[in-house]
Scaffold this motif. Structure first.
Motif, PDB file in Angstrom:
ATOM      1  N   LEU A  61      -1.595   7.230 -16.287  1.00 46.82           N
ATOM      2  CA  LEU A  61      -2.390   6.326 -15.455  1.00 46.82           C
ATOM      3  C   LEU A  61      -1.483   5.367 -14.688  1.00 46.82           C
ATOM      4  O   LEU A  61      -1.688   5.111 -13.495  1.00 46.82           O
ATOM      5  N   ARG A  62      -0.447   4.859 -15.337  1.00 52.92           N
ATOM      6  CA  ARG A  62       0.458   3.894 -14.706  1.00 52.92           C
ATOM      7  C   ARG A  62       1.221   4.522 -13.543  1.00 52.92           C
ATOM      8  O   ARG A  62       1.294   3.956 -12.442  1.00 52.92           O
ATOM      9  N   PHE A  63       1.780   5.707 -13.764  1.00 54.95           N
ATOM     10  CA  PHE A  63       2.591   6.337 -12.727  1.00 54.95           C
ATOM     11  C   PHE A  63       1.734   6.852 -11.577  1.00 54.95           C
ATOM     12  O   PHE A  63       2.119   6.741 -10.410  1.00 54.95           O
ATOM     13  N   ILE A  64       0.573   7.402 -11.895  1.00 61.42           N
ATOM     14  CA  ILE A  64      -0.306   7.895 -10.832  1.00 61.42           C
ATOM     15  C   ILE A  64      -0.835   6.735 -10.006  1.00 61.42           C
ATOM     16  O   ILE A  64      -0.988   6.837  -8.782  1.00 61.42           O
ATOM     17  N   THR A  65      -1.097   5.589 -10.657  1.00 60.53           N
ATOM     18  CA  THR A  65      -1.545   4.404  -9.927  1.00 60.53           C
ATOM     19  C   THR A  65      -0.474   3.922  -8.959  1.00 60.53           C
ATOM     20  O   THR A  65      -0.761   3.576  -7.804  1.00 60.53           O
ATOM     21  N   VAL A  66       0.779   3.917  -9.405  1.00 59.28           N
ATOM     22  CA  VAL A  66       1.887   3.490  -8.547  1.00 59.28           C
ATOM     23  C   VAL A  66       2.051   4.445  -7.371  1.00 59.28           C
ATOM     24  O   VAL A  66       2.244   4.023  -6.220  1.00 59.28           O
ATOM     25  N   PHE A  67       1.970   5.750  -7.641  1.00 52.06           N
ATOM     26  CA  PHE A  67       2.062   6.746  -6.566  1.00 52.06           C
ATOM     27  C   PHE A  67       0.916   6.570  -5.573  1.00 52.06           C
ATOM     28  O   PHE A  67       1.130   6.601  -4.348  1.00 52.06           O
ATOM     29  N   THR A  68      -0.288   6.363  -6.100  1.00 52.01           N
ATOM     30  CA  THR A  68      -1.461   6.181  -5.253  1.00 52.01           C
ATOM     31  C   THR A  68      -1.335   4.933  -4.398  1.00 52.01           C
ATOM     32  O   THR A  68      -1.644   4.951  -3.192  1.00 52.01           O
ATOM     33  N   LEU A  69      -0.850   3.838  -4.985  1.00 52.39           N
ATOM     34  CA  LEU A  69      -0.649   2.607  -4.230  1.00 52.39           C
ATOM     35  C   LEU A  69       0.334   2.835  -3.086  1.00 52.39           C
ATOM     36  O   LEU A  69       0.096   2.389  -1.953  1.00 52.39           O
ATOM     37  N   GLY A  70       1.407   3.554  -3.377  1.00 50.10           N
ATOM     38  CA  GLY A  70       2.402   3.832  -2.348  1.00 50.10           C
ATOM     39  C   GLY A  70       1.824   4.608  -1.184  1.00 50.10           C
ATOM     40  O   GLY A  70       2.007   4.231  -0.010  1.00 50.10           O
ATOM     41  N   HIS A  71       1.107   5.700  -1.481  1.00 53.49           N
ATOM     42  CA  HIS A  71       0.636   6.509  -0.347  1.00 53.49           C
ATOM     43  C   HIS A  71      -0.564   5.879   0.345  1.00 53.49           C
ATOM     44  O   HIS A  71      -0.808   6.147   1.526  1.00 53.49           O
ATOM     45  N   CYS A  72      -1.290   4.983  -0.340  1.00 51.11           N
ATOM     46  CA  CYS A  72      -2.362   4.259   0.349  1.00 51.11           C
ATOM     47  C   CYS A  72      -1.792   3.287   1.375  1.00 51.11           C
ATOM     48  O   CYS A  72      -2.349   3.117   2.466  1.00 51.11           O
ATOM     49  N   ILE A  73      -0.693   2.622   1.020  1.00 52.55           N
ATOM     50  CA  ILE A  73      -0.072   1.638   1.921  1.00 52.55           C
ATOM     51  C   ILE A  73       0.318   2.279   3.244  1.00 52.55           C
ATOM     52  O   ILE A  73      -0.023   1.780   4.330  1.00 52.55           O
ATOM     53  N   THR A  74       1.022   3.414   3.167  1.00 53.57           N
ATOM     54  CA  THR A  74       1.493   4.027   4.418  1.00 53.57           C
ATOM     55  C   THR A  74       0.403   4.839   5.116  1.00 53.57           C
ATOM     56  O   THR A  74       0.382   4.906   6.342  1.00 53.57           O
ATOM     57  N   LEU A  75      -0.494   5.439   4.351  1.00 55.37           N
ATOM     58  CA  LEU A  75      -1.586   6.182   4.985  1.00 55.37           C
ATOM     59  C   LEU A  75      -2.445   5.251   5.821  1.00 55.37           C
ATOM     60  O   LEU A  75      -2.712   5.516   7.003  1.00 55.37           O
ATOM     61  N   ILE A  76      -2.862   4.140   5.216  1.00 56.21           N
ATOM     62  CA  ILE A  76      -3.730   3.203   5.934  1.00 56.21           C
ATOM     63  C   ILE A  76      -2.936   2.417   6.976  1.00 56.21           C
ATOM     64  O   ILE A  76      -3.342   2.317   8.137  1.00 56.21           O
ATOM     65  N   GLY A  77      -1.782   1.875   6.566  1.00 54.22           N
ATOM     66  CA  GLY A  77      -1.017   1.019   7.467  1.00 54.22           C
ATOM     67  C   GLY A  77      -0.470   1.750   8.676  1.00 54.22           C
ATOM     68  O   GLY A  77      -0.617   1.288   9.816  1.00 54.22           O
ATOM     69  N   ALA A  78       0.173   2.898   8.448  1.00 53.49           N
ATOM     70  CA  ALA A  78       0.779   3.626   9.566  1.00 53.49           C
ATOM     71  C   ALA A  78      -0.277   4.148  10.527  1.00 53.49           C
ATOM     72  O   ALA A  78      -0.085   4.128  11.750  1.00 53.49           O
ATOM     73  N   THR A  79      -1.403   4.606   9.992  1.00 53.14           N
ATOM     74  CA  THR A  79      -2.467   5.118  10.862  1.00 53.14           C
ATOM     75  C   THR A  79      -3.086   3.994  11.679  1.00 53.14           C
ATOM     76  O   THR A  79      -3.311   4.132  12.882  1.00 53.14           O
TER      77      THR A  79
END
Length: 237
Positions: free
Chosen positions: A70-88
């Motif tokens: 749960l901890r590692f998947i949450t960190v991975f998810t946070l990372g790709h949410c930042i760039t997916l939402i921000g960059a788009t």
């Protein structure tokens, strides 16, 4: 042995799926379907995103308990949410071949790390895994953003469309992780697990290297085609 081979096939199945690029059918779905269509296409994109799933498979090999997962998947998810939402939202783009090349490198990296490659080859400890998962999550999210930006989003409900696609990606990720975690937990109890672990991680290295070569070939091919088309076509490349 039959269970072993079946599990190996199920875990590496994403690697033999079709590339998760943008199809005309996806575009038609988004044009006709509203926000729900963005959720659907986002989920589909992740479920067929073999490079994303192979990286997650490599991460899950390293983890044992549900709390760690749960901890590692949450960190991975946070990372790709930042760039997916921000960059788009900001309209930040890059050549999709180069972004996917780095994602392919992340797959090979995880297999190499799982086999203690840093200690064996470099005689040094591997970088902090939680940090690397977050960093690669940022890169994976940028890859997702390049796919989303290839659609004509329009100005209407622009942010809502991005968020809906992101929700779909998260739903697809959960749906993909459930069978992967289930199979891993089953195979960890088998006598063949050490062999399974080694074979699959070698497979991650090979798959990552092959995908890296494929994406670099695609980049240089498209670049050469652009150069041959004339100086005018290089504007904005």
């Amino acid at each position: 042995m039959k269970i072993f081979l079946t599990s190996l096939f199920l875990l590496l199945l994403p690697a033999v799926m079709l590339a998760h690029g943008v199809s005309s059918a996806d575009h038609a779905t988004l044009v006709d379907g509203g926000l729900a269509a963005y959720v659907l296409v986002g989920a589909k994109h992740m479920l067929t995103g073999y490079d994303h799933l192979l990286f997650l498979l490599g991460v899950l090999f390293y983890l044992s308990g549900f709390r760690d997962i749960l901890r590692f998947i949450t960190v991975f998810t946070l990372g790709h949410c930042i760039t997916l939402i921000g960059a788009t939202y900001l309209g930040v783009t890059a050549d999709e071949h180069l972004v996917d090349a780095v994602i392919a490198l992340s797959v090979a990296y995880k297999g190499f790390e799982n086999l203690n490659g840093f200690e064996r080859v470099f005689k040094a400890p591997a970088p902090d895994l939680l940090f690397m998962v977050f960093a690669f999550g940022l890169i994976h999210g940028f890859g997702l953003s390049t796919r989303l930006q290839s659609f004509e989003l329009g100005a209407d409900q622009f942010l809502a469309k991005i968020l809906s696609f992101n929700v779909g990606v998260e739903v697809g990720q959960v749906l993909a992780l459930i069978p992967i975690v289930f199979v891993l937990k089953k195979i960890q109890q088998a006598k063949q697990y050490p062999v399974f672990y080694k074979v699959v991680n070698i497979g991650l290295i090979v798959a990552g290297a092959a995908l890296l070569a494929y994406q670099l070939y695609g980049f240089f091919s498209s670049y050469n085609s652009t150069v041959e088309a004339g100086p005018q076509s290089l504007i904005g490349y």
